[in-house]
Design a protein around this motif. Structure first.
Motif, mmCIF file in Angstrom:
data_model
loop_
_atom_site.group_PDB
_atom_site.id
_atom_site.type_symbol
_atom_site.label_atom_id
_atom_site.label_comp_id
_atom_site.label_asym_id
_atom_site.label_seq_id
_atom_site.Cartn_x
_atom_site.Cartn_y
_atom_site.Cartn_z
ATOM 1 N N CYS A 1 21.134 55.343 -32.647
ATOM 2 C CA CYS A 1 21.119 55.423 -31.180
ATOM 3 C C CYS A 1 21.829 54.237 -30.529
ATOM 4 C CB CYS A 1 19.681 55.466 -30.666
ATOM 5 S SG CYS A 1 18.816 57.005 -31.005
ATOM 6 N N ALA A 2 21.651 53.067 -31.094
ATOM 7 C CA ALA A 2 22.158 51.846 -30.455
ATOM 8 C C ALA A 2 22.461 50.777 -31.502
ATOM 9 C CB ALA A 2 21.144 51.335 -29.437
ATOM 10 N N ASP A 3 23.579 50.937 -32.190
ATOM 11 C CA ASP A 3 23.898 50.010 -33.274
ATOM 12 C C ASP A 3 24.271 48.610 -32.802
ATOM 13 O OD1 ASP A 3 26.362 50.694 -32.234
ATOM 14 O OD2 ASP A 3 27.295 51.051 -34.186
ATOM 15 N N ASN A 4 24.500 48.447 -31.515
ATOM 16 C CA ASN A 4 24.759 47.108 -30.996
ATOM 17 C C ASN A 4 23.460 46.398 -30.588
ATOM 18 O OD1 ASN A 4 24.621 49.080 -29.019
ATOM 19 N ND2 ASN A 4 25.739 47.857 -27.530
ATOM 20 N N LEU A 5 22.343 47.121 -30.605
ATOM 21 C CA LEU A 5 21.036 46.536 -30.274
ATOM 22 C C LEU A 5 20.129 46.389 -31.485
ATOM 23 C CD1 LEU A 5 20.232 48.592 -27.042
ATOM 24 C CD2 LEU A 5 21.334 46.348 -27.206
ATOM 25 N N PHE A 6 20.332 47.259 -32.481
ATOM 26 C CA PHE A 6 19.455 47.293 -33.652
ATOM 27 C C PHE A 6 20.266 47.293 -34.940
ATOM 28 C CE2 PHE A 6 17.425 49.668 -30.215
ATOM 29 C CZ PHE A 6 16.247 48.955 -30.064
ATOM 30 N N ASP A 7 19.655 46.755 -35.985
ATOM 31 C CA ASP A 7 20.229 46.795 -37.321
ATOM 32 C C ASP A 7 19.071 46.974 -38.294
ATOM 33 O OD1 ASP A 7 22.059 46.733 -39.367
ATOM 34 O OD2 ASP A 7 22.688 44.659 -39.044
ATOM 35 N N GLN A 8 19.390 47.048 -39.555
ATOM 36 C CA GLN A 8 18.371 47.122 -40.589
ATOM 37 C C GLN A 8 18.643 46.016 -41.606
ATOM 38 O OE1 GLN A 8 19.256 51.452 -41.092
ATOM 39 N NE2 GLN A 8 17.054 51.545 -41.497
ATOM 40 N N ASP A 9 17.574 45.410 -42.105
ATOM 41 C CA ASP A 9 17.739 44.370 -43.113
ATOM 42 C C ASP A 9 18.012 45.018 -44.474
ATOM 43 O OD1 ASP A 9 15.254 45.190 -44.133
ATOM 44 O OD2 ASP A 9 14.180 43.444 -43.385
ATOM 45 N N ASP A 10 18.063 44.232 -45.523
ATOM 46 C CA ASP A 10 18.380 44.738 -46.856
ATOM 47 C C ASP A 10 17.356 45.752 -47.367
ATOM 48 O OD1 ASP A 10 20.662 43.204 -46.935
ATOM 49 O OD2 ASP A 10 19.728 41.556 -48.046
ATOM 50 N N ASP A 11 16.145 45.726 -46.807
ATOM 51 C CA ASP A 11 15.108 46.679 -47.191
ATOM 52 C C ASP A 11 15.067 47.893 -46.273
ATOM 53 O OD1 ASP A 11 14.162 45.138 -49.359
ATOM 54 O OD2 ASP A 11 13.010 43.878 -47.984
ATOM 55 N N GLY A 12 15.960 47.938 -45.281
ATOM 56 C CA GLY A 12 16.009 49.061 -44.353
ATOM 57 C C GLY A 12 15.094 48.938 -43.157
ATOM 58 N N ILE A 13 14.448 47.788 -43.002
ATOM 59 C CA ILE A 13 13.512 47.557 -41.895
ATOM 60 C C ILE A 13 14.295 47.148 -40.643
ATOM 61 C CG2 ILE A 13 11.518 46.209 -41.116
ATOM 62 C CD1 ILE A 13 10.881 48.079 -43.443
ATOM 63 N N VAL A 14 13.857 47.660 -39.504
ATOM 64 C CA VAL A 14 14.530 47.412 -38.233
ATOM 65 C C VAL A 14 14.597 45.921 -37.899
ATOM 66 C CG1 VAL A 14 12.408 47.725 -36.869
ATOM 67 C CG2 VAL A 14 14.627 48.052 -35.778
ATOM 68 N N VAL A 15 15.732 45.551 -37.314
ATOM 69 C CA VAL A 15 15.951 44.205 -36.782
ATOM 70 C C VAL A 15 16.501 44.381 -35.368
ATOM 71 C CG1 VAL A 15 17.260 42.066 -37.014
ATOM 72 C CG2 VAL A 15 16.487 43.276 -39.063
ATOM 73 N N VAL A 16 15.854 43.757 -34.391
ATOM 74 C CA VAL A 16 16.352 43.776 -33.016
ATOM 75 C C VAL A 16 17.380 42.650 -32.900
ATOM 76 C CG1 VAL A 16 15.749 43.606 -30.578
ATOM 77 C CG2 VAL A 16 14.146 44.667 -32.169
ATOM 78 N N LEU A 17 18.585 42.995 -32.469
ATOM 79 C CA LEU A 17 19.689 42.036 -32.447
ATOM 80 C C LEU A 17 19.763 41.187 -31.190
ATOM 81 C CD1 LEU A 17 22.511 44.311 -33.918
ATOM 82 C CD2 LEU A 17 21.138 42.586 -35.115
ATOM 83 N N VAL A 18 19.153 41.633 -30.104
ATOM 84 C CA VAL A 18 19.231 40.894 -28.843
ATOM 85 C C VAL A 18 17.830 40.675 -28.278
ATOM 86 C CG1 VAL A 18 21.540 41.701 -28.256
ATOM 87 C CG2 VAL A 18 19.580 42.993 -27.499
ATOM 88 N N ASP A 19 17.622 39.518 -27.647
ATOM 89 C CA ASP A 19 16.323 39.229 -27.043
ATOM 90 C C ASP A 19 16.108 40.019 -25.761
ATOM 91 O OD1 ASP A 19 15.472 37.437 -29.011
ATOM 92 O OD2 ASP A 19 16.469 35.756 -28.013
#
Length: 63
Positions: A19-37
């Motif tokens: 949905c929003a690859d510039n706001l979210f990513d996944q770590d090496d385990d596939g867990i969500v990472v929020v990229l912006v505060d």
């Protein structure tokens, strides 16, 4: 607007990134990472869509 990610609830579906690859990513385990505060105003719709499509409800909007 901010988005909180409960990484303990995330099931690695990747819907947030689709949905929003510039706001979210996944770590090496596939867990969500929020990229912006703070979500930029022009990205709020994408962030809301990511929250809506999260199957585990790991994402929540914090106003």
């Amino acid at each position: 607007m901010k988005v909180h990610a409960d990484r303990d609830v995330c099931i690695q579906s990747g819907n947030c990134v689709m949905c929003a690859d510039n706001l979210f990513d996944q770590d090496d385990d596939g867990i969500v990472v929020v990229l912006v505060d703070d979500i930029p105003a022009d990205e709020e719709d994408k962030a809301r869509e990511a929250v809506r499509f999260c199957p585990s409800q790991a994402l929540t909007i914090v106003d």
